[in-house]
Write a protein that holds these residues in place. Structure first.
Motif, PDB file in Angstrom:
ATOM      1  N   ASP A   1      -7.235  -6.491  -6.669  1.00 27.85           N
ATOM      2  CA  ASP A   1      -8.078  -5.368  -6.290  1.00 27.85           C
ATOM      3  C   ASP A   1      -7.732  -4.912  -4.881  1.00 27.85           C
ATOM      4  O   ASP A   1      -7.261  -5.704  -4.053  1.00 27.85           O
ATOM      5  N   CYS A   2      -7.974  -3.641  -4.602  1.00 27.84           N
ATOM      6  CA  CYS A   2      -7.833  -3.142  -3.235  1.00 27.84           C
ATOM      7  C   CYS A   2      -8.897  -3.822  -2.375  1.00 27.84           C
ATOM      8  O   CYS A   2     -10.088  -3.751  -2.691  1.00 27.84           O
TER       9      CYS A   2
ATOM     10  N   LEU B   1      -2.383   0.541  -5.369  1.00 35.24           N
ATOM     11  CA  LEU B   1      -1.363  -0.392  -4.890  1.00 35.24           C
ATOM     12  C   LEU B   1      -0.058  -0.166  -5.634  1.00 35.24           C
ATOM     13  O   LEU B   1      -0.052   0.240  -6.799  1.00 35.24           O
TER      14      LEU B   1
ATOM     15  N   VAL C   1      -8.535  -3.472   5.408  1.00 33.15           N
ATOM     16  CA  VAL C   1      -7.528  -3.928   4.445  1.00 33.15           C
ATOM     17  C   VAL C   1      -6.569  -4.860   5.183  1.00 33.15           C
ATOM     18  O   VAL C   1      -5.700  -4.417   5.939  1.00 33.15           O
TER      19      VAL C   1
ATOM     20  N   ILE D   1      -0.286  -7.176   0.212  1.00 37.18           N
ATOM     21  CA  ILE D   1      -1.690  -7.403  -0.137  1.00 37.18           C
ATOM     22  C   ILE D   1      -1.808  -8.770  -0.820  1.00 37.18           C
ATOM     23  O   ILE D   1      -1.018  -9.112  -1.688  1.00 37.18           O
TER      24      ILE D   1
ATOM     25  N   ARG E   1       0.815  -1.222   0.000  1.00 34.65           N
ATOM     26  CA  ARG E   1       0.000   0.000   0.000  1.00 34.65           C
ATOM     27  C   ARG E   1       0.842   1.262   0.000  1.00 34.65           C
ATOM     28  O   ARG E   1       0.293   2.359  -0.107  1.00 34.65           O
TER      29      ARG E   1
ATOM     30  N   GLN F   1      -5.741   0.771  -8.523  1.00 35.48           N
ATOM     31  CA  GLN F   1      -6.274   0.278  -7.266  1.00 35.48           C
ATOM     32  C   GLN F   1      -5.565   0.873  -6.060  1.00 35.48           C
ATOM     33  O   GLN F   1      -5.808   0.463  -4.919  1.00 35.48           O
TER      34      GLN F   1
ATOM     35  N   CYS G   1      -5.195   2.882  -1.362  1.00 35.55           N
ATOM     36  CA  CYS G   1      -6.042   1.778  -0.930  1.00 35.55           C
ATOM     37  C   CYS G   1      -6.262   1.917   0.571  1.00 35.55           C
ATOM     38  O   CYS G   1      -5.315   1.794   1.351  1.00 35.55           O
TER      39      CYS G   1
ATOM     40  N   THR H   1      -3.493  -7.395   5.535  1.00 38.38           N
ATOM     41  CA  THR H   1      -2.196  -7.613   4.901  1.00 38.38           C
ATOM     42  C   THR H   1      -1.470  -8.742   5.608  1.00 38.38           C
ATOM     43  O   THR H   1      -1.834  -9.149   6.707  1.00 38.38           O
TER      44      THR H   1
ATOM     45  N   VAL I   1     -10.870   2.363  -2.775  1.00 36.23           N
ATOM     46  CA  VAL I   1      -9.886   3.220  -3.416  1.00 36.23           C
ATOM     47  C   VAL I   1     -10.306   4.670  -3.230  1.00 36.23           C
ATOM     48  O   VAL I   1     -11.437   5.048  -3.557  1.00 36.23           O
TER      49      VAL I   1
END
Length: 457
Positions: free
Chosen positions: A240-241, A208, A262, A169, A159, A206, A254, A264, A245
């Motif tokens: 994809d995020c 990223l 989100v 991600i 990110r 996205q 993101c 990770t 976004v």
């Protein structure tokens, strides 16, 4: 909990990939030949003819042998073909005068075709040969055997563009160590020789940032087809995020919320400290070998697997990627032992990156919303003050000090004409109660510390 689930998913993906690679052969298998006829090598007059290939009929096997024999022994122009003798006939060439050279025809019940080797489950074409119609023919990739090239493949997505961001991600980084990558229809085996690593300083659509690694790889001569999701495919799909976004200062990012976080996976890098750049996936062109990731970054692009844009190579400090671990930089460093103030604070430089605050509560267009929020806050504060005053009235006579009675009188048992005198044990009871109070206090403190530690973990 989500981080733990992500780690478990990543581990299961790795185990599945290992089992898949272990279970499948390195190259496509071809079935062995059954009841195949051939003529073995033959020595005559000090000369030896090699063994023929395998054929479906004894006539075809004899035809190949006669071609070989007439080239080995001159003076035998007559091709007699298959004659009597042996289980499957005898192949013979001769002269007009009756002299001849002959060899018995053999048959194999099961054998691998020429230029292949028997393996578990069938036959596998040797290096430099590819399967075609059940036979192993010379591969178009023969010229790549032993040739070393450089290949760039996508490692993962983060990110931020920082070189010390290890929060990935989509399940963590995926390296190409020990894998075979397909380039221009030919296979190249990747070792553990990393040329360089890079991070794009421009996010994709996205929000990223692409991380990539360039490896040295050696051709194995095998023909192959580039897969649509291969890491070295410039057209491979991008994740994809997992949150949503948004934009800050016109730059996509993101972000996550409590309802849509989100997640990770934190995994340290295994390809060294990356530099700023976004070179395209695939074979490094010969003229770009030896150049840095920034120099190999195209001027156009969207921050994805196809590389670019030029801004993807222009971030960080000291020529490296972003993050505190690259370059020396130039900041207003405080004295030893003093706390660093944030940018924009008194005595500190103005922040170089500003957040676009248009549409936030401070905007005049949202003054009505801001007033409503302030009224709600004041009402909440008034309610808290009233509750506090009420509680003080209820508990005004209460206290939490611990003390034991100092006086003592015997306890008269009315109606039974006797009394119970505990006074002689008063000092012992005081000691016991002091110890109990101390133990309860210590137990309560330990319990609070334990709950705090468990809650923080």
């Amino acid at each position: 909990m989500r981080a733990t689930e992500q780690h478990i998913r990543a581990l299961l993906r790795i185990v599945a990939a290992v089992l898949f690679v272990w279970a499948m052969p390195a190259h496509a298998l071809i079935p062995p030949l059954t009841n195949a006829y051939y003529v073995d090598q033959h020595t005559f007059l000090g000369l030896t003819s090699p063994r023929t290939g395998y054929h479906s009929t004894n006539v075809d096997a004899c035809s190949e042998w006669m071609d070989i024999a007439q080239g080995t022994w001159s003076g035998y122009p007559t091709r007699d073909g298959v004659v009597g003798g042996g289980n499957y006939g005898t192949c013979r060439i001769s002269t007009v005068g009756g002299s001849s050279v002959y060899k018995v025809i053999s048959r194999a019940s099961s054998v691998c075709p020429a230029n292949s080797t028997a393996v578990s489950g069938g036959c596998q074409c040797n290096a430099g040969y590819a399967e075609q119609g059940g036979q192993c023919v010379a591969s178009q990739c023969n010229s790549t055997i032993g040739k070393t090239i450089e290949i760039t493949s996508t490692t993962g997505w983060t990110r931020t563009p920082n070189d010390n961001d290890f929060n990935w991600i989509g399940g963590g980084p995926e390296y190409s160590f020990g894998k075979t990558l397909c380039e221009a229809g030919c296979g190249y085996e990747v070792g553990y020789d990393v040329v360089d690593a890079s991070i794009s300083q421009t996010p994709n659509a996205q929000g990223l940032y692409r991380n990539s690694t360039t490896y040295k790889a050696t051709g194995n001569g095998a023909a192959c087809t580039l897969g649509p999701e291969d890491a070295n495919n410039p057209a491979a799909p991008e994740p994809d995020c997992p949150g949503y976004v948004g934009e800050v200062g016109g730059v996509a990012g993101c972000y996550g919320t409590a309802q849509k976080p989100v997640d990770t996976v934190s995994v340290p890098r295994s390809d060294g400290t990356p530099r700023a750049g976004n070179p395209p996936s695939g074979k490094v062109p010969d003229q770009d070998v030896g150049k840095s990731p920034g120099e190999r970054t195209p001027s156009t692009g969207n921050g994805g697997n196809a590389g670019g844009p030029s801004g993807a190579a222009q971030g960080g400090r000291g020529g490296g990627a972003g993050g505190a671990s690259s370059g020396t930089g130039n900041t207003n460093k405080p004295g030893e032992g003093e706390e660093q103030e944030a940018c924009g604070a008194p005595g500190q430089p103005e922040c170089t990156v500003k957040i676009n605050e248009k549409g936030t509560p401070g905007d005049p267009k949202n003054k009505q919303l801001e007033d409503g929020v302030n009224e709600l806050k004041q009402a909440q504060q008034d309610a808290l003050n009233n509750a506090e005053n009420t509680a003080k009235g209820w508990f005004s006579g209460w206290g939490f000090g611990f003390s034991l009675p100092s006086g003592c009188t015997p306890l008269d048992m009315d109606g039974y004409e006797f009394s119970v005198n505990f006074c002689r044990w008063q000092s012992v009871i005081h000691d016991i109660m002091s110890i109990v109070w101390l133990m309860v206090t210590a137990w309560a403190c330990i319990g609070m510390v334990g709950r705090t530690v468990r809650g923080g973990s």
